[in-house]
Design an enzyme around this catalytic site. Structure first.
Site, short mmCIF file in Angstrom:
data_model
loop_
_atom_site.label_atom_id
_atom_site.label_comp_id
_atom_site.label_asym_id
_atom_site.label_seq_id
_atom_site.Cartn_x
_atom_site.Cartn_y
_atom_site.Cartn_z
N ASP A 53 0.82 -1.22 0.00
CA ASP A 53 0.00 0.00 0.00
C ASP A 53 0.85 1.26 0.00
OD1 ASP A 53 1.07 -0.09 2.50
OD2 ASP A 53 -0.83 0.03 3.59
N LYS A 86 17.90 38.71 -10.25
CA LYS A 86 16.97 37.67 -10.70
C LYS A 86 15.64 37.79 -9.97
CE LYS A 86 16.48 33.37 -8.85
NZ LYS A 86 16.91 32.05 -8.35
N THR A 116 16.24 23.18 -11.43
CA THR A 116 15.82 23.09 -12.84
C THR A 116 16.79 23.83 -13.76
OG1 THR A 116 14.53 25.14 -12.79
CG2 THR A 116 13.40 23.13 -12.10
C1 R5P Z 1 17.46 30.01 -5.06
O1 R5P Z 1 17.43 31.05 -4.45
C2 R5P Z 1 18.60 29.04 -4.99
O2 R5P Z 1 19.73 29.56 -4.40
C3 R5P Z 1 18.95 28.53 -6.36
O3 R5P Z 1 19.42 29.60 -7.14
C4 R5P Z 1 17.74 27.96 -7.04
O4 R5P Z 1 16.98 27.23 -6.13
C5 R5P Z 1 18.12 27.09 -8.18
O5 R5P Z 1 16.94 26.59 -8.73
P1 R5P Z 1 16.81 26.43 -10.29
O6 R5P Z 1 17.99 25.63 -10.72
O7 R5P Z 1 15.50 25.67 -10.45
O8 R5P Z 1 16.74 27.78 -10.89
#
Ligand code: R5P
Length: 312
Positions: A36, A191, A222
């Protein structure tokens, strides 16, 4: 107290390296799934009176690996372990450290509470997304850093690096640490995260024109963040043979497709997650086994961890 190391299912190869470095074997643990979907955990030998270290990064599938860790802690405690330490080289949910909008869960806090509920005495983590996460834990948190080891490797693999780049505001302190280790100036990408998978970038602060950039981050998930930073760097005239270093290489979702076409000369990560590096990128893996083994040795013998710890 006898030193006992137990591996969860997330990264047994790393656990084995740590146990080898400490000259001790792993305590066997049977972890099985019932039909399960329930997890059943049973230790194969006695840990009564022992100083137990559970090595389990909470990598994908996160819920499964987290449950294994919690159940291992419970099993060790009920089997009479005198002290239980959760060694969580990659700590999932660390990015959920506050509510950005009004109706979100603070996942990092929930996980810290779950570990406390499983009677973990101490947690060891590596390069958490946010140092302030320590405040979530009712028990001591030893926040280790792999930055010196990664910086040493960058010094060898990319001795001609000219500027360290933080791909977002959250990586500022981390980039400054690398900058100090490598004696390089630091630039910062602006960013904004749009969703779990996509980000937008809005320029860069710092002089990168004609320079070889070393992008550093705590994790690549990602790879949207890295791809955005590479785009901004190229627009700003940085040299097109960029090096990327991150502690945790998760490489989920579209990461591989995003990274493949980028002009990345080297991708350097540690083995906290234990995933294969996405080919065909030229990669390099730095093991955190020596760092974890030293930390566990110090904790077991109650010696200072000062050299290994990330100071805010
Ligand atoms: C976010 O603030 C982290 O420090 C990384 O920059 C982020 O989590 C990386 O995630 P991804 O590769 O999905 O952009």
């Amino acid at each position: 107290m006898t030193l006992r190391i137990i591996a969860g299912g997330a990264n047994p190869a790393l656990a084995l390296k740590v146990a080898d470095a400490l000259g001790t074997g792993l305590v066997g643990a049977g972890i099985v799934r019932f039909p399960d979907g329930e997890i059943h955990v049973e230790l194969a030998e006695s840990v009564r009176g022992g100083d137990v270290y559970l090595l389990q990064p909470t990598t994908p599938p996160i819920a499964e690996h987290l449950h294994e860790l919690l159940f291992l802690a419970d099993a060790a405690r009920r089997a009479g372990a005198r002290r239980v330490t959760a060694v969580v080289p990659y700590f999932a949910y660390a990015r959920q450290d506050r509510r950005a909008t009004g109706r979100e869960a603070v996942g990092g806090r929930v996980v810290a509470d779950l570990l406390a509920a499983a009677h973990v005495d101490r947690v060891v983590a590596v390069d958490l997304h946010e140092t302030a996460l320590e405040g979530f834990f009712p028990c001591p948190l030893e926040h280790l850093t792999s930055v010196p080891a990664l910086a040493d490797t960058l010094g060898v693999l990319a001795p001609d690096g000219e500027v360290v780049v933080a791909p977002d505001a959250g990586a500022t302190k981390l980039a400054e640490r690398y900058g100090r280790c490598l004696k390089l100036p630091v630039a910062f990408v602006h960013k904004r995260r749009v969703s779990g998978e996509s980000v937008t970038t809005h320029g860069i602060a710092g002089d990168v024109r004609g320079r070889r950039a070393l992008i550093v981050d705590d994790m690549i998930s990602t790879a949207g963040t890295v791809a955005g930073a590479v785009g901004v760097l190229l627009e700003a005239g940085a040299a097109p043979d960029i090096v990327v270093a991150a502690t945790h290489g998760l490489f989920v979702g579209p990461a591989v497709e995003r990274l493949a076409p980028l002009p990345i000369a080297r991708l350097v990560v540690t083995d906290t997650v234990g995933r294969e590096l996405p080919s065909p990128l030229p990669g390099h893996v730095v093991s955190v086994a020596p760092l974890l083994a030293t930390a566990i040795g110090c904790l077991h013998e109650e010696r200072s961890l000062d050299r290994l710890i990330l100071h805010a």
